[in-house]
Scaffold this motif. Structure first.
Motif, PDB file in Angstrom:
ATOM      1  N   GLY A  32       0.813  -1.210   0.000  1.00 42.51           N
ATOM      2  CA  GLY A  32       0.000   0.000   0.000  1.00 42.51           C
ATOM      3  C   GLY A  32       0.848   1.262   0.000  1.00 42.51           C
ATOM      4  N   ILE A  33       1.978   1.221   0.709  1.00 38.47           N
ATOM      5  CA  ILE A  33       2.879   2.371   0.751  1.00 38.47           C
ATOM      6  C   ILE A  33       3.574   2.536  -0.598  1.00 38.47           C
ATOM      7  N   PHE A  34       4.063   1.425  -1.149  1.00 35.32           N
ATOM      8  CA  PHE A  34       4.740   1.489  -2.448  1.00 35.32           C
ATOM      9  C   PHE A  34       3.809   2.053  -3.526  1.00 35.32           C
ATOM     10  N   VAL A  35       2.565   1.599  -3.548  1.00 34.15           N
ATOM     11  CA  VAL A  35       1.615   2.061  -4.561  1.00 34.15           C
ATOM     12  C   VAL A  35       1.306   3.543  -4.370  1.00 34.15           C
ATOM     13  N   LYS A  36       1.169   3.961  -3.124  1.00 30.53           N
ATOM     14  CA  LYS A  36       0.823   5.350  -2.826  1.00 30.53           C
ATOM     15  C   LYS A  36       1.903   6.320  -3.312  1.00 30.53           C
ATOM     16  N   ASP A  94      -8.003  -7.631  -9.031  1.00 29.94           N
ATOM     17  CA  ASP A  94      -7.842  -7.117  -7.668  1.00 29.94           C
ATOM     18  C   ASP A  94      -6.888  -5.935  -7.639  1.00 29.94           C
ATOM     19  N   LEU A  95      -5.757  -6.040  -8.356  1.00 27.58           N
ATOM     20  CA  LEU A  95      -4.764  -4.969  -8.343  1.00 27.58           C
ATOM     21  C   LEU A  95      -5.302  -3.701  -8.989  1.00 27.58           C
ATOM     22  N   VAL A  96      -6.069  -3.841 -10.068  1.00 26.15           N
ATOM     23  CA  VAL A  96      -6.665  -2.660 -10.698  1.00 26.15           C
ATOM     24  C   VAL A  96      -7.571  -1.941  -9.697  1.00 26.15           C
ATOM     25  N   CYS A  97      -8.450  -2.695  -9.054  1.00 27.52           N
ATOM     26  CA  CYS A  97      -9.379  -2.090  -8.088  1.00 27.52           C
ATOM     27  C   CYS A  97      -8.634  -1.512  -6.889  1.00 27.52           C
ATOM     28  N   TRP A  98      -7.713  -2.310  -6.348  1.00 32.30           N
ATOM     29  CA  TRP A  98      -7.058  -1.904  -5.108  1.00 32.30           C
ATOM     30  C   TRP A  98      -6.098  -0.737  -5.302  1.00 32.30           C
ATOM     31  N   HIS A  99      -5.318  -0.764  -6.399  1.00 31.75           N
ATOM     32  CA  HIS A  99      -4.375   0.333  -6.642  1.00 31.75           C
ATOM     33  C   HIS A  99      -5.104   1.649  -6.891  1.00 31.75           C
ATOM     34  N   SER A 101      -8.032   2.308  -5.633  1.00 30.02           N
ATOM     35  CA  SER A 101      -8.581   2.651  -4.328  1.00 30.02           C
ATOM     36  C   SER A 101      -7.541   3.362  -3.463  1.00 30.02           C
ATOM     37  N   ILE A 102      -6.302   2.879  -3.487  1.00 22.57           N
ATOM     38  CA  ILE A 102      -5.227   3.509  -2.707  1.00 22.57           C
ATOM     39  C   ILE A 102      -5.005   4.941  -3.163  1.00 22.57           C
ATOM     40  N   ARG A 103      -5.073   5.174  -4.466  1.00 19.97           N
ATOM     41  CA  ARG A 103      -4.840   6.520  -4.995  1.00 19.97           C
ATOM     42  C   ARG A 103      -5.995   7.470  -4.666  1.00 19.97           C
ATOM     43  N   LEU A 104      -7.211   6.940  -4.618  1.00 17.81           N
ATOM     44  CA  LEU A 104      -8.383   7.805  -4.443  1.00 17.81           C
ATOM     45  C   LEU A 104      -8.789   7.982  -2.985  1.00 17.81           C
ATOM     46  N   THR A 105      -8.323   7.080  -2.115  1.00 16.54           N
ATOM     47  CA  THR A 105      -8.600   7.222  -0.687  1.00 16.54           C
ATOM     48  C   THR A 105      -7.288   6.949   0.051  1.00 16.54           C
ATOM     49  N   ASP A 158     -17.761  12.892  -0.594  1.00 14.47           N
ATOM     50  CA  ASP A 158     -16.688  13.305  -1.498  1.00 14.47           C
ATOM     51  C   ASP A 158     -16.608  12.274  -2.623  1.00 14.47           C
ATOM     52  N   PRO A 159     -16.871  12.670  -3.872  1.00 23.37           N
ATOM     53  CA  PRO A 159     -16.913  11.682  -4.967  1.00 23.37           C
ATOM     54  C   PRO A 159     -15.626  10.887  -5.093  1.00 23.37           C
ATOM     55  N   THR A 160     -14.496  11.551  -4.921  1.00 26.21           N
ATOM     56  CA  THR A 160     -13.208  10.856  -5.071  1.00 26.21           C
ATOM     57  C   THR A 160     -13.063   9.755  -4.038  1.00 26.21           C
ATOM     58  N   HIS A 161     -13.306  10.080  -2.772  1.00 30.80           N
ATOM     59  CA  HIS A 161     -13.174   9.082  -1.713  1.00 30.80           C
ATOM     60  C   HIS A 161     -14.235   7.997  -1.845  1.00 30.80           C
ATOM     61  N   LEU A 162     -15.429   8.370  -2.274  1.00 29.30           N
ATOM     62  CA  LEU A 162     -16.502   7.393  -2.427  1.00 29.30           C
ATOM     63  C   LEU A 162     -16.152   6.369  -3.499  1.00 29.30           C
ATOM     64  N   ILE A 163     -15.640   6.851  -4.636  1.00 26.85           N
ATOM     65  CA  ILE A 163     -15.227   5.934  -5.695  1.00 26.85           C
ATOM     66  C   ILE A 163     -14.076   5.065  -5.215  1.00 26.85           C
ATOM     67  N   GLY A 164     -13.155   5.654  -4.456  1.00 21.83           N
ATOM     68  CA  GLY A 164     -12.033   4.889  -3.917  1.00 21.83           C
ATOM     69  C   GLY A 164     -12.491   3.793  -2.977  1.00 21.83           C
ATOM     70  N   ASN A 165     -13.488   4.096  -2.142  1.00 24.66           N
ATOM     71  CA  ASN A 165     -14.014   3.085  -1.225  1.00 24.66           C
ATOM     72  C   ASN A 165     -14.734   1.970  -1.968  1.00 24.66           C
ATOM     73  N   LEU A 166     -15.499   2.338  -3.004  1.00 28.47           N
ATOM     74  CA  LEU A 166     -16.178   1.312  -3.798  1.00 28.47           C
ATOM     75  C   LEU A 166     -15.172   0.433  -4.531  1.00 28.47           C
ATOM     76  N   ALA A 167     -14.088   1.045  -5.016  1.00 25.04           N
ATOM     77  CA  ALA A 167     -13.029   0.259  -5.651  1.00 25.04           C
ATOM     78  C   ALA A 167     -12.386  -0.686  -4.638  1.00 25.04           C
ATOM     79  N   GLY A 168     -12.281  -0.238  -3.372  1.00 23.53           N
ATOM     80  CA  GLY A 168     -11.740  -1.099  -2.326  1.00 23.53           C
ATOM     81  C   GLY A 168     -12.610  -2.322  -2.097  1.00 23.53           C
TER      82      GLY A 168
END
Length: 304
Positions: A32-36, A94-99, A101-105, A158-168
């Motif tokens: 998660g840190i590396f991706v961020k 999983d990586l598409v969704c999770w990465h 998600s990390i960027r958006l939240t 917040d649309p950005t965080h909401l999309i990030g959470n849904l991606a999570g």
């Protein structure tokens, strides 16, 4: 007179597998840190996570084939290749969704939502295979979903965080598919074989995703390459391989509970290394999710 051994070989192996599982989950927590902090986009970062892992995995597979007393099973039929490739397809999704998600939240929130996978594993067993579970599982499921709902609400629309959470949450669903197909593949093939084929099939999908999203595939600095190598070698080769090996030696329910160290470790790593802060509400919601997953997994065994 000598005392008899107090532990059986099976118990000793189980303890060793648990230690490997916990170390692997901690290594994955760094992802998660590396991706961020990666200089590339989420999909391109995921591509390098698998592509840069391939040399080590193929080397490992070659060493394994030469030194094992019994040669590992080799894929022969089309079904064998499908079994080996399918975990990589789920992992890529999983990586598409999770990465993303990390960027958006936050990295901690994305990792927490991604670790709802045990819930979806058990739900799939119930819906597709008719497995029946104790009432305690339903209670745990409701608690976990309540925590997830609270996390979604903490985005304050917040649309950005909401999309990030849904991606999570999408990452949790697809990681559940990865764990189930990984377990099936490990019944016949070795850890090195499964991880190598997973990386190959996943790399192809991640490359397509990166190209479709228009992301650059080349980081602009040596630091960017170092981040990608750390992600591939520490989190993917080290962490995921240790988890894959441990899953073959531990009950899946016990493994899922033990892997809760992942979101907890990510929270502390994100706090100390990149200065992420969570609100008290987000921390409380996260604790509720962890408690719900724990309860559900403890009661997720089939009725006798």
């Amino acid at each position: 007179m000598t005392l008899a051994p107090t532990t059986t070989p099976a118990a000793s192996q189980s303890r060793a597998a648990l230690a490997v599982l916990l170390i692997g989950a901690t290594a994955v927590s760094f992802s998660g840190i590396f991706v961020k902090i990666s200089e590339l986009g989420p999909s391109a970062t995921g591509f390098h996570r698998l592509f840069l892992a391939l040399p080590l995995l193929l080397l490992w597979q070659g060493i394994e084939a030469r030194h094992q007393t019994r040669a590992p099973a080799k894929p022969a039929a089309l079904r064998d290749f499908w079994i080996l490739c399918l975990p990589g397809l789920y992992l890529a999704a999983d990586l598409v969704c999770w990465h993303w998600s990390i960027r958006l939240t936050t990295a901690a929130t994305a990792t927490l939502l991604g670790n709802t996978a045990p819930i979806f594993v058990t739900l799939t067993a119930w819906l597709l295979y008719g497995e029946r579970f104790r009432p305690g599982f339903v209670i745990g499921l409701v608690v976990a979903l309540g925590g997830v709902t609270a996390l979604l609400g903490s985005a304050n629309l917040d649309p950005t965080h909401l999309i990030g959470n849904l991606a999570g949450i999408g990452a949790g669903i697809t990681y559940a598919g990865y764990l189930m197909t990984l377990k099936i593949a490990r019944k016949r093939f070795s850890t090195a074989q499964v991880m190598s084929w997973t990386a190959v099939s996943g790399t192809v999908v991640m490359l397509i995703a990166a190209l479709v999203s228009g992301e650059s595939l080349l980081p602009p600095s040596l630091e960017g390459w170092a981040i990608l190598i750390g992600l591939a070698w520490i989190s993917q080769v080290g962490g995921q391989s240790m988890i894959a090996w441990a899953l073959h030696h531990l009950p899946i329910a016990f493994s899922s509970v033990s892997m809760l160290v992942n979101p907890v470790a990510t929270f502390f790593l994100a706090w100390f290394l990149i200065g992420e802060r969570l609100t008290p509400w987000q921390i409380l919601a996260g604790v509720v999710v962890l408690i719900g997953i724990l309860i559900a997994r403890l009661y997720s065994e089939r009725r006798g």
